[in-house]
Write an enzyme that holds these catalytic residues in place. Sequence first.
Site, short mmCIF file in Angstrom:
data_model
loop_
_atom_site.label_atom_id
_atom_site.label_comp_id
_atom_site.label_asym_id
_atom_site.label_seq_id
_atom_site.Cartn_x
_atom_site.Cartn_y
_atom_site.Cartn_z
N SER A 112 0.83 -1.20 0.00
CA SER A 112 0.00 0.00 0.00
C SER A 112 0.86 1.24 0.00
CB SER A 112 -0.90 0.03 1.24
OG SER A 112 -0.12 0.32 2.40
N ASP A 113 0.33 2.34 -0.56
CA ASP A 113 0.94 3.63 -0.26
C ASP A 113 0.75 3.85 1.24
OD1 ASP A 113 2.16 6.08 -0.44
OD2 ASP A 113 0.96 6.76 -2.14
N TRP A 114 1.59 4.70 1.80
CA TRP A 114 1.64 4.84 3.26
C TRP A 114 0.32 5.39 3.82
CZ3 TRP A 114 5.12 2.16 1.54
CH2 TRP A 114 6.28 1.79 2.22
#
Length: 818
Positions: free
Chosen positions: A239-241
Site C-alpha cells: 500500500s501507499d503509506w
Amino acid sequence: MAETRSTRSATTADEAREAVVEAALGKLDLDAKARLLAGQDMWTLPALPEIGLRSLVMSDGPIGVRGVRWTADDPSVALPSPTALAATWDPELARRAGVLLAQEARRKGVHVLLAPTVNLHRSPLGGRHFEAYSEDPYLTGEIGSGYVTGVQSGGVGTTVKHFVANDAETDRFTVNNLVSERALRELYLAPFEAIVANAHPWGIMTAYNTVNGTTMTEHHYLVNDVLRGEWGFDGFNVSDWMAARSTTGALTGGLDVAMPGPVTVYGEALAAAVRAGEADESKVDEAVRRVLRLAARVGILEGADPVVPEPPAPVDGEALAREIARRAFVLVRNEAGALPLRPGTEVALLGAAARDARVLGGGSATVFPARTVSPLDGLTAALPDGTLTYALGADPNEELAVADKGFTLRAVCRDATGTVIGIGSAPNGQIQWMGSDLPDGVTHDVLHTVELTGTFTPRTTGTHTFGIKGLGAFKLTVDGTTHFDAAQTTDKDDPFEAFFGAPVPRAQAELTEGEPVEVSLTHVVALPADIPFKVIGFSLCHQEPQRDADELIAEAVEAARAADTAVVVVATTDRVESEGFDRTTTRLPGRQDDLVRAVAAANPHTVVVVNSGSPVELPWRDEVAAILLTWFPGQEGGAALADVLTGTHEPGGRLPTTWGPLQEAPVTQVTPANGELTYDEGVFIGYSAWEKTSTPPSYPFGHGLGYTDWTYESLEITAGTTAKIRVRNTGERAGREVVQVYLAPTTPDTDRPARRLAGFALVEAGPGEATEAVVELPRRAFETWDEKTDSWTYRRGSYEVEAGRSITDRRVTATIQA
C-alpha cells in the site's frame, strides 16, 4: 524457439528460490504470517528468525535513496527529476540511473526502492507532475522499464507506483476517479503493463485514490484480475503509506503489505479476522508467499540464493548525475545561434534561482545530497575570471524556506522535567524523525520537547523573517526575544500536513550581515494515541530581507546592459511543485516574468534558463534569444548547465510533455466535485488533446534543439512493421538525434487520437555523416480497447508512419496497410 542456457539457468534458480519460500511458509503460524504483512515501523517489515528471514527495508526514491533516516546528515546522491530523465528519451540511461540507485540502496541497507512513479501528466496542474515521466504512456513505459531493469540488476527491488490513476494530489486520500475502461487500458494502465512485461518488477504500490467506486488497496479487479491474472505479475503489492483502510477488503483486493506500522489493518487485526471466520487464511498464505519471494530475491531469506549475488561495478554518482542533467536539458529556442556561448563572452547571470538552485521536487521525493552545484557555482568555475557578474534580479520564494544557509543548529531532546536526554545533529532547520529514528538515548516514551537551537549568521542586513512549519505547540526565540509561544493547527485532513504544509511567519528581527545571533525553536511533542506510527516533524523556517522588487530588477537590467549575454535563471519553489497539493496556476512565482522582460529589453542576447520540474508559462518566449529547460536538474545541475552553455556538450533533451499556456490546455480539472473527479476527456490527454482542439502549444511534445542540424532523408518499412529512417547530420559538430516515429490512421477517426507515438530511437553522427534509426512498430500501436468485448481490438486499415523531430515536425512518411 530453443530455450537458451541463460533462460534455463534463471528458471532453475527461480524454482530453487520457490522451494525455499514454500518450506519457510510451512513453518509459520497464523500470527507470524499476519505480522509479516504489516510494517513494524515506518520503513521495515519484521524479521522472523524462526525461518531465517531478516527484516526487509524499504525507502523512498525516485531520484535518490533516502534510507530510513529522513535527514540531511545522512546524504544521498540526488539525480535529476523523473521529468528530466524522461526528457533524455533514453531507456539505457534510465537503466544506468537505476544501477546507481541500487548501489545507493545497498550502501544504506535498503532492499526495496519505492519507485518509479509512472502516473501520467494528465493535467499541467498536477502537483506531483515532476515525479512522473510523461504525458505519453509509451514513453513512460520505456523509461520506466529501463529504470526498473537497472535497479533490479543491482539486486534491489522496485515498487512501480502509484497503481493506478493517481494523477493529481487534491483530496488524494478520498477522491473517486471515474475513468472509462478504455482510458484506463490505453493510457493509465499502459505504462504498468509495459513495465511488468519488459522489466518484471518485484513490487507494485497501490495508490490512495479510489477508481470507479473501489479504493485501490481493495481493487480486486485491477489488482487480481488484471495485474496478476492478465499480466502475470508475480511480485508483492504494498500500500501507499496509510492507504489501507479495511482488513478483509484489502486482503480480498489483493494487498500483500499494509504500511507503515505498527498499527495497520493487518498484523493482529488480520489474525483476528481469520480466527473470526471473516478472512481466508489461504489468501494470507498467498500474500506471505509473495513477500517471502521478494525476500528471497533480495537475499534476506536464509537458504535462498539472491537473484544478484554480486552487485554491478561501482558507478560514479556525481558524474552520472551531471551526464543525465545535460542530456535532459531541452533547448526549445535558440535564435541566431545565441547558444553555445562564444569564448570570451561577458555574461551577466541573473535571478535568485541562479544562486540558490532548486535541484529536486518537494515531498517524499526529497533527498539530501552531500553537495549541490548551483548555476552560479557552475558558471563561476567554467568561465574565465572577470567575465561573469551576478545580480539577484527577482526571487521566486514568496514564502519562508527551511532554515539553511547561515544556520548552525543542533536538536536538544528533553524529558518532562526539562532534563536533557539526548542531542541530535541538525544540518538544517528540518526535523523529520520517524519510528525509532531518534538521537541516541532518546525514546518516544520519555521525549517531551525537541529544541532546535544554535546560531544564525546573516548574509544580508535588514529585516529577517522567521517562521514555523508543523503542528502543535511551539516556542520561537530570536536573539533573546520570544516572538511566538502557542500552538499551530490546521483544518486540512492530510496526515502529512506537518511535512508538506506551508510555513507560517512568526517573527521578524533586524539583523546585521555577518553578526551571529542565537535562535531557538522548541516543540512540545504530543503524539496522538491512535497514530499508526510515531513521527516527529517540524521545521524552523526563514526568509531574508525583502528588498524593493523594482530596485532589484533595475540592478539586473544594468548588469545585463553591461554584458555581452544575459543569462536569467527562473524557477518554481517547493510551495509550487510538491507532493500533497496541486497547482492553481502555471505562472512563475514572484516578479520573475517582469525580470525576464526587462532584461530582454535591455540586452537582445538574453538566455533564459527555466528551473522547474513541470511546464510553466513563458509569456516572454518570443522576446528572448534562447530558452533552456533544465527541469529539477539534481545535485550537479549547475555543472551540467555550464557544460551546455559553454558548448562542451550539447543539450540532449526532447520534451516528454507538451508546454503551453494554462488557459489553452485541453485538460485542467484536478479538483474533485462532491468527492469525484471525472476523466471526461477519455483517451485525449497531452498532445492528442492539443491536436484535437487544433490549438498550437508553446512547444510541442518531442520538441528540442541541439547544437547541430539534421536532415531526414528517407523512411522505409520492411517486414511490415520495421521502420528504417535515414538521417544526416548537416551541421558543423557531432550530435545526437532522437528519431521519433508516430502512427496515424489515414482515415480520420473521432474516437481515437490523430496519431500516437509508436517508437523512437537515438542516433549519433559526426558532421556530414548519415546514420540509420531502426524502430519496431509494436502491435499495441495498432490496437484500441473495445469496451463491448473487454478486449484489445486490432484496428485494420491504412496508416501513415511518420518520422521526425516532434509531434508537429514530422519529416518523412510512408503508408502501410495493417
